[in-house]
Structure formats: structure tokens, C-alpha cells
Design a protein around this motif. Structure first.
Motif, PDB file in Angstrom:
ATOM      1  N   LYS A  23      -2.861  -4.606   9.385  1.00  0.00           N
ATOM      2  CA  LYS A  23      -1.991  -3.539   8.889  1.00  0.00           C
ATOM      3  C   LYS A  23      -2.785  -2.502   8.111  1.00  0.00           C
ATOM      4  O   LYS A  23      -2.575  -1.301   8.238  1.00  0.00           O
ATOM      5  CB  LYS A  23      -0.876  -4.114   8.003  1.00  0.00           C
ATOM      6  CG  LYS A  23       0.184  -4.857   8.762  1.00  0.00           C
ATOM      7  CD  LYS A  23       1.236  -5.404   7.815  1.00  0.00           C
ATOM      8  CE  LYS A  23       2.278  -6.222   8.528  1.00  0.00           C
ATOM      9  NZ  LYS A  23       3.273  -6.787   7.599  1.00  0.00           N
ATOM     10  N   ARG A  24      -3.722  -2.980   7.293  1.00  0.00           N
ATOM     11  CA  ARG A  24      -4.559  -2.070   6.507  1.00  0.00           C
ATOM     12  C   ARG A  24      -5.384  -1.170   7.430  1.00  0.00           C
ATOM     13  O   ARG A  24      -5.490   0.031   7.216  1.00  0.00           O
ATOM     14  CB  ARG A  24      -5.474  -2.891   5.601  1.00  0.00           C
ATOM     15  CG  ARG A  24      -6.250  -2.062   4.601  1.00  0.00           C
ATOM     16  CD  ARG A  24      -7.150  -2.887   3.694  1.00  0.00           C
ATOM     17  NE  ARG A  24      -6.421  -3.911   2.968  1.00  0.00           N
ATOM     18  CZ  ARG A  24      -6.813  -5.178   2.817  1.00  0.00           C
ATOM     19  NH1 ARG A  24      -7.950  -5.590   3.359  1.00  0.00           N
ATOM     20  NH2 ARG A  24      -6.092  -6.032   2.144  1.00  0.00           N
ATOM     21  N   GLU A  25      -5.938  -1.755   8.476  1.00  0.00           N
ATOM     22  CA  GLU A  25      -6.736  -0.978   9.433  1.00  0.00           C
ATOM     23  C   GLU A  25      -5.860   0.032  10.180  1.00  0.00           C
ATOM     24  O   GLU A  25      -6.287   1.158  10.436  1.00  0.00           O
ATOM     25  CB  GLU A  25      -7.450  -1.918  10.396  1.00  0.00           C
ATOM     26  CG  GLU A  25      -8.573  -2.699   9.754  1.00  0.00           C
ATOM     27  CD  GLU A  25      -9.150  -3.767  10.674  1.00  0.00           C
ATOM     28  OE1 GLU A  25      -8.697  -3.876  11.837  1.00  0.00           O
ATOM     29  OE2 GLU A  25     -10.041  -4.491  10.215  1.00  0.00           O
ATOM     30  N   ASP A  26      -4.643  -0.354  10.545  1.00  0.00           N
ATOM     31  CA  ASP A  26      -3.717   0.563  11.231  1.00  0.00           C
ATOM     32  C   ASP A  26      -3.374   1.752  10.340  1.00  0.00           C
ATOM     33  O   ASP A  26      -3.335   2.896  10.799  1.00  0.00           O
ATOM     34  CB  ASP A  26      -2.439  -0.167  11.640  1.00  0.00           C
ATOM     35  CG  ASP A  26      -2.643  -1.081  12.838  1.00  0.00           C
ATOM     36  OD1 ASP A  26      -3.675  -0.924  13.536  1.00  0.00           O
ATOM     37  OD2 ASP A  26      -1.764  -1.944  13.059  1.00  0.00           O
ATOM     38  N   ARG A  27      -3.126   1.488   9.061  1.00  0.00           N
ATOM     39  CA  ARG A  27      -2.811   2.583   8.134  1.00  0.00           C
ATOM     40  C   ARG A  27      -3.968   3.548   8.013  1.00  0.00           C
ATOM     41  O   ARG A  27      -3.790   4.761   7.999  1.00  0.00           O
ATOM     42  CB  ARG A  27      -2.445   2.027   6.762  1.00  0.00           C
ATOM     43  CG  ARG A  27      -1.035   1.540   6.644  1.00  0.00           C
ATOM     44  CD  ARG A  27      -0.632   1.356   5.188  1.00  0.00           C
ATOM     45  NE  ARG A  27      -1.527   0.466   4.473  1.00  0.00           N
ATOM     46  CZ  ARG A  27      -1.303  -0.826   4.234  1.00  0.00           C
ATOM     47  NH1 ARG A  27      -0.183  -1.370   4.652  1.00  0.00           N
ATOM     48  NH2 ARG A  27      -2.174  -1.557   3.579  1.00  0.00           N
ATOM     49  N   LYS A  28      -5.187   3.013   7.932  1.00  0.00           N
ATOM     50  CA  LYS A  28      -6.364   3.873   7.836  1.00  0.00           C
ATOM     51  C   LYS A  28      -6.522   4.713   9.095  1.00  0.00           C
ATOM     52  O   LYS A  28      -6.858   5.891   9.038  1.00  0.00           O
ATOM     53  CB  LYS A  28      -7.622   3.043   7.603  1.00  0.00           C
ATOM     54  CG  LYS A  28      -7.738   2.504   6.205  1.00  0.00           C
ATOM     55  CD  LYS A  28      -9.026   1.731   6.034  1.00  0.00           C
ATOM     56  CE  LYS A  28      -9.138   1.135   4.635  1.00  0.00           C
ATOM     57  NZ  LYS A  28     -10.369   0.338   4.492  1.00  0.00           N
ATOM     58  N   ALA A  29      -6.283   4.106  10.254  1.00  0.00           N
ATOM     59  CA  ALA A  29      -6.435   4.819  11.523  1.00  0.00           C
ATOM     60  C   ALA A  29      -5.413   5.953  11.642  1.00  0.00           C
ATOM     61  O   ALA A  29      -5.757   7.061  12.064  1.00  0.00           O
ATOM     62  CB  ALA A  29      -6.300   3.856  12.690  1.00  0.00           C
ATOM     63  N   THR A  30      -4.165   5.716  11.251  1.00  0.00           N
ATOM     64  CA  THR A  30      -3.144   6.764  11.356  1.00  0.00           C
ATOM     65  C   THR A  30      -3.356   7.839  10.298  1.00  0.00           C
ATOM     66  O   THR A  30      -3.054   9.005  10.525  1.00  0.00           O
ATOM     67  CB  THR A  30      -1.732   6.181  11.221  1.00  0.00           C
ATOM     68  OG1 THR A  30      -1.636   5.481   9.994  1.00  0.00           O
ATOM     69  CG2 THR A  30      -1.410   5.265  12.379  1.00  0.00           C
TER      70      THR A  30
END
Length: 147
Positions: A23-30
Motif C-alpha cells: 500500500k505504501r508503494e502504491d501511494r508513492k507511485a500514484t
């Protein structure tokens, strides 16, 4: 020696950590992608509906500041009406000492206090009265039964 429940609890902890990391990686990507500002804006039309298109400036209405009225309108000091009116008692509570009279001409509900009565009244009695203006509205005075 580890028990079965300890192994299961450890697996759940590892899975939660992994999900949290994803989830943390997804937030950073978006967040890095981002959207243009015009796609993130929302507008409110004249009816209060949210839309993605800006309002048409040609339909804009200009309003005078003097025309805006905040609060209750000031009551004008009119000459007191000394007209004797006729009405019907719609509600009267003798123990509390007040009631309401429905004016037959204007169909307005007018407050009446027991101190303003010339003689005792009951509900559905036809009466004659005069009115006085108070800060809360018109009050009936000199209330008399019509025989």
C-alpha cells in the motif's frame, strides 16, 4: 518448540507487513504520477450541483451589496389600526391564560392573553377585538364575545 497457533500468528503478521508495504508503494507511485490541476478541480453550478466544467462567465449575475438582507426585516412603524375585527377563538387555555384567535378577514392567527379579555371566552367562540403590535407580532386586546 512452536505451537500451531504461534506459527499462524506469525504468518498473519508477515502478511500484514507485506500488505502495508505494498500500500505504501502504491501511494508513492500514484503521488509521483499526479494529475493535472484542471482535472482535480470541481465546480459548483448555480443549482448547487458539483460539475467538472467551469461556470459560463456570460451567465454571471451581478448583485448589489445594498440589496442583500441579513437577519429579520425591520418592521415599519405603521399607524396603529383601531379597526374592530371579528374572529373565532381557535385555542384557549384558561389555566395558562393565553390562546389564539383566527381573524375572519385576514385568516391570521393572533395571540390573546387573559388580561386582554373583557369577559371569559372558550374555543370556537366568535369574538370582536382590536390589535396592538408587539415585538413578537400582533396581540388581540379588548376581546369581547359576539352574542
Amino acid at each position: 518448540m512452536e505451537s500451531f497457533s504461534k506459527k499462524e500468528k506469525e504468518k498473519l503478521r508477515q502478511k500484514k507487513r507485506k500488505d502495508k508495504q505494498e500500500k505504501r508503494e502504491d501511494r508513492k507511485a500514484t503521488a509521483q504520477k499526479g494529475q493535472p490541476l484542471d482535472q482535480m478541480l470541481a465546480y459548483v453550478d448555480e443549482y448547487g450541483n458539483i460539475s467538472s466544467t467551469p461556470p459560463d462567465p456570460r451567465r454571471k449575475q451581478h448583485i448589489n451589496e445594498e440589496d442583500i438582507q441579513i437577519g429579520v426585516a425591520k418592521q415599519s412603524d405603521e399607524a396603529p389600526q383601531e379597526v374592530i375585527r371579528q374572529g373565532v377563538v381557535t385555542f384557549f387555555n384558561a389555566s395558562k391564560g393565553y390562546g389564539f384567535i383566527r381573524d375572519l378577514q385576514s385568516q391570521a392567527s393572533i395571540f390573546v392573553h387573559i388580561n386582554a379579555l373583557a369577559e371569559p371566552i372558550n374555543e370556537t367562540d366568535k369574538v370582536t377585538f382590536s390589535t396592538t403590535m408587539t415585538p413578537k407580532g400582533p396581540n388581540a386586546v379588548d376581546v369581547k364575545k359576539v352574542v
